[in-house]
Motif scaffolding. Sequence first.
Motif, PDB file in Angstrom:
ATOM      1  N   GLU A 459       0.919  -1.275   0.133  1.00  0.00           N
ATOM      2  CA  GLU A 459       0.005  -0.015   0.098  1.00  0.00           C
ATOM      3  C   GLU A 459       0.824   1.081   0.051  1.00  0.00           C
ATOM      4  O   GLU A 459       0.334   2.321  -0.499  1.00  0.00           O
ATOM      5  CB  GLU A 459      -0.914  -0.159   1.293  1.00  0.00           C
ATOM      6  CG  GLU A 459      -2.047  -1.219   1.117  1.00  0.00           C
ATOM      7  CD  GLU A 459      -2.987  -1.216   2.310  1.00  0.00           C
ATOM      8  OE1 GLU A 459      -2.562  -0.473   3.155  1.00  0.00           O
ATOM      9  OE2 GLU A 459      -3.764  -2.052   2.379  1.00  0.00           O
ATOM     10  N   ARG A 460       1.989   1.068   0.675  1.00  0.00           N
ATOM     11  CA  ARG A 460       2.728   2.281   0.687  1.00  0.00           C
ATOM     12  C   ARG A 460       3.842   2.683  -0.956  1.00  0.00           C
ATOM     13  O   ARG A 460       4.651   3.343  -0.792  1.00  0.00           O
ATOM     14  CB  ARG A 460       3.654   2.363   1.681  1.00  0.00           C
ATOM     15  CG  ARG A 460       3.008   2.570   3.116  1.00  0.00           C
ATOM     16  CD  ARG A 460       2.585   3.968   2.924  1.00  0.00           C
ATOM     17  NE  ARG A 460       3.688   4.805   3.527  1.00  0.00           N
ATOM     18  CZ  ARG A 460       3.640   6.179   3.255  1.00  0.00           C
ATOM     19  NH1 ARG A 460       2.639   6.663   2.667  1.00  0.00           N
ATOM     20  NH2 ARG A 460       4.556   7.069   3.551  1.00  0.00           N
ATOM     21  N   SER A 461       3.642   1.552  -1.454  1.00  0.00           N
ATOM     22  CA  SER A 461       4.094   1.573  -2.783  1.00  0.00           C
ATOM     23  C   SER A 461       3.746   2.979  -3.631  1.00  0.00           C
ATOM     24  O   SER A 461       2.685   3.294  -4.005  1.00  0.00           O
ATOM     25  CB  SER A 461       3.754   0.699  -3.746  1.00  0.00           C
ATOM     26  OG  SER A 461       4.419  -0.665  -3.192  1.00  0.00           O
ATOM     27  N   ILE A 462       4.698   3.773  -4.139  1.00  0.00           N
ATOM     28  CA  ILE A 462       4.594   4.892  -5.001  1.00  0.00           C
ATOM     29  C   ILE A 462       4.302   4.393  -6.585  1.00  0.00           C
ATOM     30  O   ILE A 462       4.832   3.870  -7.032  1.00  0.00           O
ATOM     31  CB  ILE A 462       5.800   5.748  -4.924  1.00  0.00           C
ATOM     32  CG1 ILE A 462       5.990   6.518  -3.474  1.00  0.00           C
ATOM     33  CG2 ILE A 462       5.313   6.975  -5.994  1.00  0.00           C
ATOM     34  CD1 ILE A 462       7.296   7.089  -3.522  1.00  0.00           C
ATOM     35  N   ASN A 463       3.087   5.080  -6.954  1.00  0.00           N
ATOM     36  CA  ASN A 463       2.540   4.792  -8.221  1.00  0.00           C
ATOM     37  C   ASN A 463       2.609   5.858  -9.217  1.00  0.00           C
ATOM     38  O   ASN A 463       2.296   5.845 -10.360  1.00  0.00           O
ATOM     39  CB  ASN A 463       1.208   3.966  -8.282  1.00  0.00           C
ATOM     40  CG  ASN A 463       0.127   4.686  -7.647  1.00  0.00           C
ATOM     41  OD1 ASN A 463       0.338   5.825  -6.874  1.00  0.00           O
ATOM     42  ND2 ASN A 463      -1.165   4.821  -8.332  1.00  0.00           N
ATOM     43  N   THR A 464       2.487   7.170  -8.741  1.00  0.00           N
ATOM     44  CA  THR A 464       2.261   8.411  -9.421  1.00  0.00           C
ATOM     45  C   THR A 464       3.598   9.395  -8.978  1.00  0.00           C
ATOM     46  O   THR A 464       3.705   9.536  -7.736  1.00  0.00           O
ATOM     47  CB  THR A 464       0.963   9.096  -9.172  1.00  0.00           C
ATOM     48  OG1 THR A 464       0.726   9.149  -8.055  1.00  0.00           O
ATOM     49  CG2 THR A 464       0.003   8.109 -10.201  1.00  0.00           C
ATOM     50  N   LEU A 465       4.146  10.186  -9.766  1.00  0.00           N
ATOM     51  CA  LEU A 465       4.920  11.388  -9.644  1.00  0.00           C
ATOM     52  C   LEU A 465       4.736  12.361 -10.688  1.00  0.00           C
ATOM     53  O   LEU A 465       4.760  12.241 -11.791  1.00  0.00           O
ATOM     54  CB  LEU A 465       6.456  10.714  -9.685  1.00  0.00           C
ATOM     55  CG  LEU A 465       7.623  11.379  -9.265  1.00  0.00           C
ATOM     56  CD1 LEU A 465       7.638  11.569  -7.800  1.00  0.00           C
ATOM     57  CD2 LEU A 465       8.806  10.710  -9.732  1.00  0.00           C
ATOM     58  N   THR A 466       4.992  13.801 -10.219  1.00  0.00           N
ATOM     59  CA  THR A 466       4.663  14.720 -10.964  1.00  0.00           C
ATOM     60  C   THR A 466       5.498  16.030 -10.389  1.00  0.00           C
ATOM     61  O   THR A 466       5.580  16.145  -9.351  1.00  0.00           O
ATOM     62  CB  THR A 466       3.280  15.207 -11.374  1.00  0.00           C
ATOM     63  OG1 THR A 466       3.285  15.839 -12.419  1.00  0.00           O
ATOM     64  CG2 THR A 466       2.277  15.486  -9.976  1.00  0.00           C
ATOM     65  N   PHE A 467       5.856  16.455 -11.463  1.00  0.00           N
ATOM     66  CA  PHE A 467       6.236  18.034 -11.284  1.00  0.00           C
ATOM     67  C   PHE A 467       5.187  19.146 -11.424  1.00  0.00           C
ATOM     68  O   PHE A 467       4.417  18.786 -12.470  1.00  0.00           O
ATOM     69  CB  PHE A 467       7.833  18.535 -12.125  1.00  0.00           C
ATOM     70  CG  PHE A 467       8.804  17.861 -11.405  1.00  0.00           C
ATOM     71  CD1 PHE A 467       9.816  18.241 -10.632  1.00  0.00           C
ATOM     72  CD2 PHE A 467       9.265  16.575 -12.067  1.00  0.00           C
ATOM     73  CE1 PHE A 467      11.001  17.802 -10.368  1.00  0.00           C
ATOM     74  CE2 PHE A 467      10.529  16.061 -11.675  1.00  0.00           C
ATOM     75  CZ  PHE A 467      11.240  16.629 -10.738  1.00  0.00           C
ATOM     76  N   ASN A 468       5.469  20.288 -10.812  1.00  0.00           N
ATOM     77  CA  ASN A 468       4.564  21.407 -11.053  1.00  0.00           C
ATOM     78  C   ASN A 468       4.993  22.139 -12.368  1.00  0.00           C
ATOM     79  O   ASN A 468       6.279  21.941 -12.744  1.00  0.00           O
ATOM     80  CB  ASN A 468       4.276  22.365 -10.055  1.00  0.00           C
ATOM     81  CG  ASN A 468       5.506  23.092  -9.764  1.00  0.00           C
ATOM     82  OD1 ASN A 468       6.668  22.471  -9.892  1.00  0.00           O
ATOM     83  ND2 ASN A 468       5.393  24.279  -9.317  1.00  0.00           N
ATOM     84  N   PRO A 469       4.307  23.011 -13.034  1.00  0.00           N
ATOM     85  CA  PRO A 469       4.714  23.516 -14.269  1.00  0.00           C
ATOM     86  C   PRO A 469       6.042  24.349 -14.105  1.00  0.00           C
ATOM     87  O   PRO A 469       6.945  24.447 -15.269  1.00  0.00           O
ATOM     88  CB  PRO A 469       3.818  24.376 -14.697  1.00  0.00           C
ATOM     89  CG  PRO A 469       2.408  23.843 -14.033  1.00  0.00           C
ATOM     90  CD  PRO A 469       3.090  23.253 -12.692  1.00  0.00           C
ATOM     91  N   ASP A 470       6.535  24.923 -13.085  1.00  0.00           N
ATOM     92  CA  ASP A 470       7.618  25.818 -13.020  1.00  0.00           C
ATOM     93  C   ASP A 470       8.915  25.054 -12.238  1.00  0.00           C
ATOM     94  O   ASP A 470       9.765  25.379 -11.852  1.00  0.00           O
ATOM     95  CB  ASP A 470       7.524  26.900 -12.137  1.00  0.00           C
ATOM     96  CG  ASP A 470       7.106  26.901 -10.872  1.00  0.00           C
ATOM     97  OD1 ASP A 470       6.968  25.664 -10.409  1.00  0.00           O
ATOM     98  OD2 ASP A 470       6.741  27.957 -10.051  1.00  0.00           O
ATOM     99  N   SER A 471       8.660  23.649 -12.081  1.00  0.00           N
ATOM    100  CA  SER A 471       9.464  22.772 -11.600  1.00  0.00           C
ATOM    101  C   SER A 471      10.029  22.895 -10.314  1.00  0.00           C
ATOM    102  O   SER A 471      10.967  22.597  -9.753  1.00  0.00           O
ATOM    103  CB  SER A 471      10.747  22.550 -12.673  1.00  0.00           C
ATOM    104  OG  SER A 471      10.504  22.353 -13.811  1.00  0.00           O
TER     105      SER A 471
END
Length: 828
Positions: A459-471
Amino acid sequence: DPNEKDASGGVIVGQLRLFGIGNKPEVTEWDLGSGGVKRRSTGNFGDVWCLAAQPRHVGGQKKDGEEERAVDLVAGCSDGSVVTLSTADEDLTFKRFLARVGGKKARCMSIVWKNRDIVVAGFADSMIRVYDTRNAQLVRSMSLGAGISKAPKDAMVWQVRALLNGDIVSADSNGEIKIWDGKTYSLAQTVTAHDADCLDLIVSNDGKTMLSGGLDGKVAMYRQSIQGNGRKSWAKSQHRRTHTGEVKAMASFDSKLLSIVVSGGTDATPMVTPLREYGKENLRGLSSLPSHAPVVSAPKARLLVCWWGKEISIWRISRQNALEALPEQQRSRRLVAKISLETRDSLTDVAISPDGRLLGAATHSEVKVFQLRKRQDSDGLAVRKLTVPDDMADSGARRLQISPDGLWLAAVTPESEIQVVRITNDSNNPKQLVILDNIVELDRQRRRQTKPSATKTYERSINTLTFNPDSSILVAGDLSGFLDSWVLEGHLDPTAPAQDLATHDSDKNSSIAASSNSDSSDSDDDDESSPIIHGQHWAPNPSGHLLPKLDSGPLILTFRPEPRASLPNGTVNGNPGVHSTRNNPHAHSHELPRGPHRLLVLTAAHKIYELDILAGKFTDWSRRNTASTLPEEFTKIRERAMGAVWDVNATGRERVWLYGSTWVFMLDVGRDFAPLASLDGGKKRRASELGGEEDSAETRKRLKGSGAGSRVAAWQVGDSVTRTSKGETQTVELVRRVKSDDDEDAVMDDEEDEDEVSGEELRVSRLTNGETETKSEEGSGAKRWWSTFKYRPILGMVPLEDEWRSGGEGVLEVVIVERVAQGREQQK
């Protein structure tokens, strides 16, 4: 693992474990957290063909006074061996041989535990053998008897199952199902199941329903009935061809809320069949495509990147002067590079920078980064491999992300640890990119466990990752619904050192106290210091602990595009005047990114939230637009979302395009989904969406059924049925009732049967304001939502940009990659 008790007498829930077999003489345990191999167990036996786990309790339920014991595994092998393995002490070890059956055809084809002590095994010599695991003795041998005409003499026992009352059921290569008495081990009944081999068999938890899959592609159901004399008998209820090829395997999950059977075959399309509600609910087909789209794009460079297996293909998409598609789609794209990786594992993720200069590729054991440059003599791309720091290169990754400015590469290791590295230009050759040696390891927040769980690591496995538009912000989401976020403090200062180390201010006192012990101080140096790169430093989001836990794991994390705030006046090289002193030799700015930064989240329950990351709370738009205000057409979609594309322009339009394997849906998030008058009575909606009483399991059951397709409405039944009795056939007319509004919820939402699958594997589409393919809300003006099932099966949908077009024209250009079904290719 068995449950244990802590010092206070509380129950520590035993963790679930996953075991598998292949065409090898070994049993493998898989790590649910990392997805890799955890341990292997092998021995002096043949290839393992079947595997079964010992039931935890007698009859499936724990009795008073029954002791918790570790579960044993039993494996059947190609050389006729039957072995048991122990899973005690969180290990996997060989325990003993139960049998070594001789003969050329003495292959163990199937195996099952009748109870915690008795094992039933089916062989390729028409025999079913019963063993006692306590003393490794053969209890009974049962023969299938004479086979059908023109069939091999020895039938194969493809599957054996144990019923709740102790009876044994077998499926064989004669296409028959045999029921054996669990006490006398004698044949009680034979049921003709399929025209060819019966390959697999599923039994419900109550032991009154069975489903079988055969070589003919059919799934048949059998019901148990009680005759007038009290004798129980089985009869074939109905069958249906669910696969174009043979049914290879079946699995079931039968509980109070979920009662389904999933079958898979050579057509590579898993089918979900209702078990308890068979005949009352429709079947549901699952996409065979990966849930994580193997397609990304570099919008500014108009590059499309697709990967499969160990190969990466890079395409350049040509510009189009008209909205209409070209007559010849082949001219719209050109293969400019192809990268084949020499690795033992397949690719898990690929990322590319928006300008197309940097490409990252990851497997479970390696991370590789490449620089892409346009060739001078052709339209192709020159590929140059960059040197990745060893700790990242050798760790592997499950997810990769390159920041929008192309300066940061973030990787999620198989153990769900996050590593970030900095990309910069080579000082000796500015045209070449290099990766700095220092790796920034981002720590996740420690979460308090609210309820016992048997899959904590998973359950603690990361499945999504993202930066915001200005990094300047990085957000990660795990399967349990938690969000972790980090911010980039300070501003880019080219005059600052490329790499520097600084101690966290909050840790100064603790580090001084620890300095008295040299051993501890040396080991804590790496934990208390983190790199400062050109005046910037990654730190935990100060408001990260305020972010709420979502109802389920996030499928999509995407920031709403915001205009980048200009730097204030009076700064030096983008940073306030920060000067090093004797007491503070590593001075750097701690200024946080300017907000707001609004994160749109779509969860596995297909609920949409918007969070202000720096404030750690829901936005006002999210509080007004709860799940109950979403369009009904969106809530009916059962296939999970795969990605999102933003459509934002200077005129104030804010749309998000979501897509799955069979659908594309547009939502106008620049305004509310429903009028304000309809939101006054929704005081309890937000609490229900986050796991409150209104969103109970019973509510989900009422809306979604048993987990398969939607319910079959009465008006969908034909006008007549044919009944055969004692050799006479008669037609019974059915009275069709008028379709009512109450049947709307029961209409099958699998609309893909209405359209034809396009034969194009790649299509360039422009989705403009005003186009429509399905009904939308009534009334004039811009539409709040739009949907289509035209493109399928969708492998991915990514955006492109055209520098010749201004942002105010209102045109969104995307690439939709379709994958033609395997069955259709064979038919063509």
